[in-house]
Design an enzyme around this catalytic site. Structure first.
Site, PDB file in Angstrom:
ATOM      1  N   ASP A  53       0.863  -1.181   0.000  1.00 31.24           N
ATOM      2  CA  ASP A  53       0.000   0.000   0.000  1.00 31.24           C
ATOM      3  C   ASP A  53       0.902   1.233   0.000  1.00 31.24           C
ATOM      4  OD1 ASP A  53       0.856   0.302   2.622  1.00 31.24           O
ATOM      5  OD2 ASP A  53      -1.141   0.301   3.521  1.00 31.24           O
ATOM      6  N   CYS A  58       3.118  -3.138   4.029  1.00 35.19           N
ATOM      7  CA  CYS A  58       2.252  -2.005   4.377  1.00 35.19           C
ATOM      8  C   CYS A  58       2.951  -1.252   5.504  1.00 35.19           C
ATOM      9  CB  CYS A  58       0.821  -2.455   4.718  1.00 35.19           C
ATOM     10  SG  CYS A  58       0.615  -3.441   6.214  1.00 35.19           S
ATOM     11  N   THR A  88       2.663  -1.571   8.791  1.00 36.44           N
ATOM     12  CA  THR A  88       3.088  -2.496   9.847  1.00 36.44           C
ATOM     13  C   THR A  88       3.356  -3.911   9.339  1.00 36.44           C
ATOM     14  OG1 THR A  88       0.790  -3.102  10.254  1.00 36.44           O
ATOM     15  CG2 THR A  88       1.707  -1.280  11.578  1.00 36.44           C
ATOM     16  N   HIS A 134       9.777 -24.085   8.616  1.00 37.95           N
ATOM     17  CA  HIS A 134       8.747 -24.746   9.432  1.00 37.95           C
ATOM     18  C   HIS A 134       7.335 -24.578   8.883  1.00 37.95           C
ATOM     19  CE1 HIS A 134      11.217 -24.996  13.426  1.00 37.95           C
ATOM     20  NE2 HIS A 134      12.004 -25.086  12.353  1.00 37.95           N
ATOM     21  N   HIS A 178       7.214 -30.965   9.927  1.00 43.96           N
ATOM     22  CA  HIS A 178       6.649 -29.661   9.587  1.00 43.96           C
ATOM     23  C   HIS A 178       5.620 -29.796   8.459  1.00 43.96           C
ATOM     24  CE1 HIS A 178       9.572 -27.990  12.242  1.00 43.96           C
ATOM     25  NE2 HIS A 178      10.576 -28.494  11.537  1.00 43.96           N
TER      26      HIS A 178
HETATM   27  C1  RB5 Z   1      -2.103   2.649   6.513  1.00 36.82           C
HETATM   28  O1  RB5 Z   1      -2.221   3.831   7.205  1.00 36.82           O
HETATM   29  C2  RB5 Z   1      -1.862   1.497   7.485  1.00 36.82           C
HETATM   30  O2  RB5 Z   1      -2.985   1.300   8.278  1.00 36.82           O
HETATM   31  C3  RB5 Z   1      -1.479   0.235   6.751  1.00 36.82           C
HETATM   32  O3  RB5 Z   1      -0.360   0.459   5.968  1.00 36.82           O
HETATM   33  C4  RB5 Z   1      -1.129  -0.957   7.604  1.00 36.82           C
HETATM   34  O4  RB5 Z   1      -0.194  -0.625   8.566  1.00 36.82           O
HETATM   35  C5  RB5 Z   1      -2.259  -1.727   8.129  1.00 36.82           C
HETATM   36  O5  RB5 Z   1      -2.118  -2.754   8.800  1.00 36.82           O
END
Ligand code: RB5
Length: 151
Positions: free
Chosen positions: A11, A68, A70, A101, A136
């Site tokens: 994203d 993304c 996180t 695994h 596994h």
């Molecule tokens: C975008 O702001 C953020 O929410 C997305 O990149 C991600 O971290 C979601 O899990």
């Protein structure tokens, strides 16, 4: 594993890291398809997860990489698709284990969590590590049984 076909996507919050990973992998033996996003303009990560996960499930791609902010949301979304085992890895030990695994077929990371140097090491280890099979394999089969039968 010399000519792995890799589907990659992010994203907006993972865009810059995705671009760096593509630059690194382009100089290597991998075949890469970029499923976007193609700028830092805001998009919804499930849309990108769907494209990459579909590519891995039935589009002829051996592995996927999803970024993304996180690595969490995009991985949750990808894991909704049958046959996808997306692993969030922010260290090389987990990256290696997720392949040995869990036979993870998608790697997820968060650009807001780790720097590019570590991310490159993670990608490298993850792409170069094979599935160990054996016990596994039995466990991964049980994951797939849950997915296929709902029990
Ligand atoms: C975008 O702001 C953020 O929410 C997305 O990149 C991600 O971290 C979601 O899990």
């Amino acid at each position: 594993m010399s000519s792995l076909k890799i589907a990659i996507g992010s994203d907006h919050a993972g865009f810059r890291l995705k671009e760096e990973i593509i630059r690194m992998l382009n100089g290597q033996q991998y075949k890469i398809k970029d499923f976007g996003t193609f700028s830092e303009e805001s998009v919804d990560y499930p849309d990108i997860a769907l494209e990459v996960a579909r590519g891995v499930r039935d589009g002829g791609f051996d592995r996927g990489i999803l970024i993304c902010g996180t690595g969490i949301g995009i991985g949750i979304a990808a894991n909704k698709m049958q046959g996808i085992r997306a692993a969030l890895c922010h260290d090389t030990f987990s990256a290696k284990a997720s392949r040995e695994h869990n036979d993870a077929n998608i790697l997820t990371m968060g650009e807001r969590i780790i720097g590019p140097g570590l991310a490159m090491d993670i990608v490298k280890v993850w792409l170069e590590t094979g599935f160990a099979g054996g016990r596994h394999g039995r466990r991964v089969q049980k994951i797939m049984d849950i997915e296929n039968t709902g029990i």
